[in-house]
Design an enzyme around this catalytic site. Structure first.
Site, PDB file in Angstrom:
ATOM      1  CB  SER A  19       5.609  -1.881  11.099  1.00 37.92           C
ATOM      2  OG  SER A  19       5.235  -0.531  11.170  1.00 37.92           O
ATOM      3  CB  ILE A  20       4.635  -6.465   8.012  1.00 37.65           C
ATOM      4  CG1 ILE A  20       3.103  -6.471   7.919  1.00 37.65           C
ATOM      5  CG2 ILE A  20       5.198  -7.826   7.630  1.00 37.65           C
ATOM      6  CD1 ILE A  20       2.542  -6.691   6.509  1.00 37.65           C
ATOM      7  CG  ASP A  64      12.255   9.959   1.958  1.00 40.00           C
ATOM      8  OD1 ASP A  64      12.034   9.110   1.061  1.00 40.00           O
ATOM      9  OD2 ASP A  64      11.567  10.973   2.116  1.00 40.00           O
ATOM     10  CB  VAL A  65      13.112   4.297   0.316  1.00 39.88           C
ATOM     11  CG1 VAL A  65      13.344   3.488   1.579  1.00 39.88           C
ATOM     12  CG2 VAL A  65      11.624   4.505   0.057  1.00 39.88           C
ATOM     13  CB  ALA A  95      -0.264   4.987  -3.152  1.00 42.23           C
ATOM     14  CE1 TYR A 157      -2.738  -2.714  -1.577  1.00 38.82           C
ATOM     15  CE2 TYR A 157      -2.052  -3.650  -3.662  1.00 38.82           C
ATOM     16  CZ  TYR A 157      -1.783  -3.330  -2.353  1.00 38.82           C
ATOM     17  OH  TYR A 157      -0.550  -3.626  -1.829  1.00 38.82           O
ATOM     18  CE  LYS A 164       2.902  -3.687  -1.929  1.00 43.62           C
ATOM     19  NZ  LYS A 164       4.130  -3.389  -1.156  1.00 43.62           N
ATOM     20  CB  ILE A 193      -1.731  -7.423   8.465  1.00 43.69           C
ATOM     21  CG1 ILE A 193      -1.472  -8.890   8.124  1.00 43.69           C
ATOM     22  CG2 ILE A 193      -1.415  -7.131   9.931  1.00 43.69           C
ATOM     23  CD1 ILE A 193      -0.018  -9.312   8.238  1.00 43.69           C
ATOM     24  CG  LEU A 196       0.422   4.351   9.873  1.00 43.84           C
ATOM     25  CD1 LEU A 196      -0.599   4.794  10.916  1.00 43.84           C
ATOM     26  CD2 LEU A 196       1.805   4.898  10.237  1.00 43.84           C
TER      27      LEU A 196
HETATM   28  P1  NAP Z   1       3.377   0.244   7.810  1.00 47.32           P
HETATM   29  O1  NAP Z   1       3.606  -0.176   9.211  1.00 47.32           O
HETATM   30  O2  NAP Z   1       2.639   1.533   7.593  1.00 47.32           O
HETATM   31  O3  NAP Z   1       4.751   0.240   7.035  1.00 47.32           O
HETATM   32  C1  NAP Z   1       4.953   0.924   5.807  1.00 47.32           C
HETATM   33  C2  NAP Z   1       6.256   1.654   5.956  1.00 47.32           C
HETATM   34  O4  NAP Z   1       6.681   2.289   4.741  1.00 47.32           O
HETATM   35  C3  NAP Z   1       6.144   2.757   7.000  1.00 47.32           C
HETATM   36  O5  NAP Z   1       7.212   2.653   7.891  1.00 47.32           O
HETATM   37  C4  NAP Z   1       6.241   3.982   6.127  1.00 47.32           C
HETATM   38  O6  NAP Z   1       6.621   5.156   6.781  1.00 47.32           O
HETATM   39  C5  NAP Z   1       7.248   3.510   5.137  1.00 47.32           C
HETATM   40  N1  NAP Z   1       7.466   4.482   4.073  1.00 47.32           N
HETATM   41  C6  NAP Z   1       6.555   5.136   3.329  1.00 47.32           C
HETATM   42  N2  NAP Z   1       7.167   6.031   2.534  1.00 47.32           N
HETATM   43  C7  NAP Z   1       8.511   5.914   2.788  1.00 47.32           C
HETATM   44  C8  NAP Z   1       9.656   6.561   2.300  1.00 47.32           C
HETATM   45  N3  NAP Z   1       9.609   7.508   1.349  1.00 47.32           N
HETATM   46  N4  NAP Z   1      10.861   6.216   2.813  1.00 47.32           N
HETATM   47  C9  NAP Z   1      10.957   5.267   3.759  1.00 47.32           C
HETATM   48  N5  NAP Z   1       9.905   4.621   4.260  1.00 47.32           N
HETATM   49  C10 NAP Z   1       8.691   4.939   3.770  1.00 47.32           C
HETATM   50  O7  NAP Z   1       2.512  -0.860   7.039  1.00 47.32           O
HETATM   51  P2  NAP Z   1       2.767  -2.411   6.695  1.00 47.32           P
HETATM   52  O8  NAP Z   1       1.412  -2.929   6.369  1.00 47.32           O
HETATM   53  O9  NAP Z   1       3.581  -3.078   7.745  1.00 47.32           O
HETATM   54  O10 NAP Z   1       3.576  -2.328   5.333  1.00 47.32           O
HETATM   55  C11 NAP Z   1       4.829  -2.964   5.121  1.00 47.32           C
HETATM   56  C12 NAP Z   1       4.855  -3.583   3.732  1.00 47.32           C
HETATM   57  O11 NAP Z   1       3.958  -4.684   3.702  1.00 47.32           O
HETATM   58  C13 NAP Z   1       4.408  -2.640   2.620  1.00 47.32           C
HETATM   59  O12 NAP Z   1       5.190  -2.891   1.472  1.00 47.32           O
HETATM   60  C14 NAP Z   1       2.983  -3.089   2.378  1.00 47.32           C
HETATM   61  O13 NAP Z   1       2.536  -2.760   1.078  1.00 47.32           O
HETATM   62  C15 NAP Z   1       3.155  -4.573   2.557  1.00 47.32           C
HETATM   63  N6  NAP Z   1       1.918  -5.339   2.745  1.00 47.32           N
HETATM   64  C16 NAP Z   1       1.027  -4.964   3.694  1.00 47.32           C
HETATM   65  C17 NAP Z   1      -0.147  -5.687   3.840  1.00 47.32           C
HETATM   66  C18 NAP Z   1      -1.172  -5.283   4.864  1.00 47.32           C
HETATM   67  O14 NAP Z   1      -2.320  -5.707   4.727  1.00 47.32           O
HETATM   68  N7  NAP Z   1      -0.829  -4.511   5.866  1.00 47.32           N
HETATM   69  C19 NAP Z   1      -0.385  -6.809   3.035  1.00 47.32           C
HETATM   70  C20 NAP Z   1       0.561  -7.175   2.089  1.00 47.32           C
HETATM   71  C21 NAP Z   1       1.714  -6.418   1.938  1.00 47.32           C
HETATM   72  P3  NAP Z   1       5.480   6.322   6.927  1.00 47.32           P
HETATM   73  O15 NAP Z   1       4.508   5.825   7.932  1.00 47.32           O
HETATM   74  O16 NAP Z   1       6.240   7.514   7.329  1.00 47.32           O
HETATM   75  O17 NAP Z   1       4.824   6.532   5.585  1.00 47.32           O
END
Ligand code: NAP
Length: 257
Positions: A19-20, A64-65, A95, A157, A164, A193, A196
């Site tokens: 996770s980021i 849970d947000v 989503a 997307y 976003k 990146i 999950l």
């Molecule tokens: P990630 O590890 O899957 O993190 C996303 C997090 O959001 C997970 O911990 C997820 O939990 C949580 N989440 C979802 N629904 C939720 C809820 N109702 N309440 C609380 N938490 C909830 O993936 P990530 O890529 O690091 O994403 C972190 C952020 O970076 C996101 O905003 C993503 O859009 C953004 N981002 C990602 C990328 C990329 O390429 N990876 C690029 C640009 C921006 P669950 O697993 O339980 O759903």
């Protein structure tokens, strides 16, 4: 003394070690901050507790947000334990899977609502709840994570791009309102990146490949690069910056043909 020594932060959005938000948590902890981490539901609790074991006296709380009650409970625990809050990292996004595979025009009303609620409104709700704790410290810093799909069309997307765009506009409105309390609100727009959340986006490997080929730095973004930029925005080095969307993508976004 490190940059964030004596500071307290709340990190929302850690699912696992990829996770980021976890990379940002580690960078903030290395810079001296004490942290509270949240997990969404029992499914992720063990993961987050295991990761948190690497930190110094962390708080680990459910959130849970989409629940205002859970957000209020988190802030009450943070206030009790930390006596205030210096920064908030918002890394939650979601989503429904079918919205990220079907054509955008097929987006359902419910899928649109859920994506915008979890991925954009949650920043408003969390920031509103955190602001009094930050004001009591004389100010604070809020940071969220976004993607270029807010402005440009990326295959699959879909509704996440719309979410976003709402998130980035929310950053500006929150920054405008909270600036007088010395609370800054910014976003980092990260290059793709493999996490999950990313696994839910169809054709993600191809997106990674295109970035590697076209970005001026000719490689994919690493979580550590996002975390370093986050530490800058969260700490005193970023004290003059608010309402900003900082793009950390190896320069991909500047390229034409
Ligand atoms: P990630 O590890 O899957 O993190 C996303 C997090 O959001 C997970 O911990 C997820 O939990 C949580 N989440 C979802 N629904 C939720 C809820 N109702 N309440 C609380 N938490 C909830 O993936 P990530 O890529 O690091 O994403 C972190 C952020 O970076 C996101 O905003 C993503 O859009 C953004 N981002 C990602 C990328 C990329 O390429 N990876 C690029 C640009 C921006 P669950 O697993 O339980 O759903």
């Amino acid at each position: 003394m490190s940059e964030l020594t004596g500071k307290h932060g709340l990190i929302v959005g850690v699912a696992n070690k990829r996770s980021i938000a976890w990379a940002i948590a580690k960078a903030a902890a290395d810079a001296g901050a004490r942290l509270a981490l949240t997990f969404q539901g029992e499914r992720l609790e063990e993961n987050v507790r295991e990761l948190a074991a690497d930190l110094d006296s962390p708080l680990v709380l459910p959130c849970d947000v989409t629940s205002d009650q859970q957000i209020a409970d988190v802030m009450a625990s943070v206030e009790r334990e930390f006596g205030g809050l210096d920064f908030l990292v918002h890394g939650a996004a979601f989503a429904p899977r079918e919205e990220l595979t079907a054509p955008f025009i097929q987006t359902s009303r419910e899928g649109f609502r859920v994506a915008l609620d979890v991925s954009a409104y949650s920043l408003v709700a969390l920031t509103r709840a955190a602001a009094p704790l930050m004001a009591s410290r004389g100010g604070g810093s809020v940071l969220t994570l976004t993607y270029l799909g807010s402005e440009r069309v990326f295959e699959n997307y879909n509704v996440m791009g719309v979410a976003k765009a709402a998130l980035e506009a929310s950053v500006r409105y929150l920054a405008g309102e909270l600036g007088p309390q010395n609370i800054r609100v910014n976003a980092i727009s990260a290059g793709p990146i493999k996490t999950l959340a990313a696994a839910g986006i169809g054709g993600f490997s191809r997106i990674l490949q295109v970035y590697r080929e076209r970005a001026p730095l000719r490689r994919n973004t690493e979580t550590a690069e996002v975390a370093d930029a986050a530490r800058f925005l969260l700490g005193t080095a970023g004290r003059g910056i608010t309402g900003e969307i900082l793009i950390v993508d190896g320069g991909y976004h500047i390229m034409g043909i």
